[in-house]
Enzyme design. Structure first.
Site, PDB file in Angstrom:
ATOM      1  N   HIS A  52       0.837  -1.206   0.000  1.00  0.00           N
ATOM      2  CA  HIS A  52       0.000   0.000   0.000  1.00  0.00           C
ATOM      3  C   HIS A  52       0.869   1.253   0.000  1.00  0.00           C
ATOM      4  O   HIS A  52       2.075   1.203   0.278  1.00  0.00           O
ATOM      5  CB  HIS A  52      -0.956   0.001   1.194  1.00  0.00           C
ATOM      6  N   CYS A 108       2.640  -4.848   7.007  1.00  0.00           N
ATOM      7  CA  CYS A 108       2.414  -4.649   5.577  1.00  0.00           C
ATOM      8  C   CYS A 108       3.620  -3.968   4.919  1.00  0.00           C
ATOM      9  O   CYS A 108       4.532  -3.504   5.588  1.00  0.00           O
ATOM     10  CB  CYS A 108       1.152  -3.830   5.343  1.00  0.00           C
TER      11      CYS A 108
END
Length: 568
Positions: A450, A469
């Site tokens: 992301h 992440c």
């Protein structure tokens, strides 16, 4: 009539005897079954004292099947001498270190004595040689094909087992009478240029390690503060020698007494660029500590990389996207696996159990202007104290609360939030922790790529700051690359979707992209130089602890349960 009856009965007896002989299930050349009585008890045993590693573990039923399929014919000798294939495999076992394997896992030091024993024409020696060679060939081929330790033992979501061979069939049909064993071995290994380059680099570093050990290299002395050009360093000559060893300083380079020269600084900078150290050309404590790591350890890092390459399933041996966690870099490849781009990334923190796991998956869709569904672990650790003191904290910080249907709630209590009765999510927009786009490959870890509003982190050399992440440096360019060939998704359209488009806009990929979240502390860079990185998660250390114990290696460990919510 009596003669005829005898003849018929004789034929019946012959047919019965012949009928007891099983069909030979192999394409290899026939050999003698004269040693079957010696081989039979060996292949039925789980432990064989004449092997370096007596416990043959899960190989026992495979070895028994191998000889059953051959009607207990021997495979690796003819007329009391090793076959050409056996000789070639023996050489491969002895050179196993060049492939990052342990030669003694394949009895490398014992084959000369076994060949000598064959000269005595002993049935026991022939049977033991044959069974030992079968086990070693099976183990060697399996280790090169799928690695030694099942990656799932480390809780990595990689299914190496899907490409494993039927070893009895493969060895009997392809290895026993193989006329080009090196070529056969090459077909077993991953068909990947980076793998082959790493293998070549390992051979080089094994030689460098020998040179270093033979030369009796001394550790470079530390410095109280970083030394810049023109400064003094008493061990300048030793520093120059160390830089020349790996090619960071040209052979003709001179140290210039105790002066830290411009030439030495350039060599240090070259070294720093290959080791994930800020390339400022200064001789720092960090740089010296890195140079003092024995080259034998660097060879071990390359061996660990080769082991992990062998884990990759067929669809991921040449992935379109690969994140190398200790390098903090994402690479994108075209359909022919030619490098398209590299991009900096931020990965999971070393502390707090936020390490990004190693796994393979298919990227299936993107979400522009996403919500961030806050995991309960983060709610309790990082938001609870604020909520208890101020129920309006969430709204003030761009969060909202929903029920399990995703409906926004206004009348909620701090207790409901902290106990998980309602969910917390961060609203879309430029301040959202996920940024303006996320790249989804659904997995049990809730890990994805992301964007991020914290772009200043990409200026750091070491970039482990996330909750697990992977944050990408150029999300708009990555989105345009991922969506290429899918309608009119160019960079302008991507940027418009990120900045002005609708919230939580999911765009499915027509063709999913294989992505590997990987862990290589030793690689060959695009410039052909060998790069090394810190073992930030100790994944190498954990693997080497297991490999040092020798076979049989662990095959599986129950995975941890999936987490709820999204990591960032």
């Amino acid at each position: 009539m009596r003669v005829g009856a005898v003849t018929v009965c004789g034929l019946a007896v012959l047919m019965a005897v012949d009928g007891c002989k099983r069909h030979r299930k192999t394409r290899s050349k026939p050999n003698t079954d004269a040693y079957s009585q010696k081989i039979d008890p060996l292949v039925k045993s789980n432990k064989l004292a004449f092997l370096k590693i007596p416990d043959i573990g899960s190989y026992q039923p495979l070895v028994q099947t191998f000889y059953d399929d051959r009607n207990e014919e021997i495979a690796w000798t003819r007329d009391g001498k090793p076959t050409d294939s056996a000789v070639a495999f023996t050489k491969a076992f002895q050179d196993a270190a060049k492939k990052g394997l342990n030669p003694e896992d394949y009895d490398a030091s014992r084959w000369a004595a076994r060949v000598q024993a064959l000269g005595k024409n002993s049935d026991d020696a022939i049977a033991e040689y044959d069974v030992a060679m079968t086990i070693s060939v099976m183990r060697y081929i399996s280790d090169l094909r799928i690695g030694r330790v099942n990656p799932q033992h480390f809780n990595f979501d990689i299914n190496a087992q899907e490409k494993k061979y039927d070893l009895p069939e493969f060895v009997s049909d392809n290895a026993v009478d193989g006329d080009d064993v090196p070529k056969l071995i090459a077909t077993v290994e991953p068909d990947n240029d980076q793998y082959r380059a790493t293998e070549n680099a390992l051979a080089k570093y094994l030689e460098l390690a020998k040179q270093q050990e033979t030369g009796g290299a001394q550790a470079l002395p530390d410095v109280p503060k970083a030394v810049s050009v023109g400064g003094s360093y008493a061990a300048a000559d030793a520093l120059a020698a160390r830089l020349k060893l790996e090619g960071d300083l040209e052979d003709g380079g001179a140290a210039g007494g105790a002066t830290f020269t411009k030439e030495l600084s350039d060599g240090v900078k070259n070294y720093q660029m290959r080791h994930g150290i800020t390339p400022d050309g200064k001789l720092s404590t960090q740089t010296i500590a890195s140079m003092n790591v024995p080259l034998a350890q660097r060879a071990l890092q390359l061996s660990s990389s080769l082991e992990r390459w062998r884990w990759l399933p067929g669809d991921y041996i040449k992935p379109r996207l690969m994140v190398n966690l200790p390098e903090f870099v994402l690479r994108g490849y075209d359909p022919d696996h030619k490098l398209d781009f590299t991009m900096k990334v931020v990965v999971g923190k070393v502390v707090g159990e936020h390490e990004t796991p190693v796994f393979t998956h298919m990227m299936k869709y993107l979400i522009f202007r996403p919500y961030w569904n806050v995991p309960m672990s983060i709610v309790k650790k990082e938001l609870a104290a604020h909520i208890e003191g101020n129920i309006g904290y969430l709204a003030a910080k761009n969060f909202e609360v929903t029920n399990n249907k995703g409906e926004v709630q206004t009348g909620y209590t701090a207790k409901q939030v902290i106990q998980g009765g309602v969910m917390v999510r961060e609203k879309p927009g430029p301040k959202n922790s996920l940024g303006l786009v996320k790249f989804m490959f659904p997995n049990e870890y809730d890990i994805y790529l992301h964007s991020t509003p914290a772009t200043e982190l990409f200026n750091r050399t070491r970039r482990d700051f996330s909750h697990g992440c992977v944050r990408v440096q150029k999300p708009d360019e990555l989105a345009a690359w991922v969506l290429q060939g899918q309608g009119d998704w160019d960079l302008d359209k991507v940027q418009d979707a990120m900045n002005n488009g609708k919230d939580n806009n999911q765009v499915n990929l027509k063709t999913p992209l294989p992505i590997v979240i990987f862990y290589l502390t030793g690689i060959v860079g695009e410039d052909g130089k060998v790069d090394f990185f810190d073992d930030i998660y100790k994944y190498d250390e954990k693997m080497q602890e297991i490999l040092k114990k020798g076979p049989p290696y662990p095959e599986y460990k129950e995975p941890v349960k999936p987490k709820n919510g999204d990591t960032v």
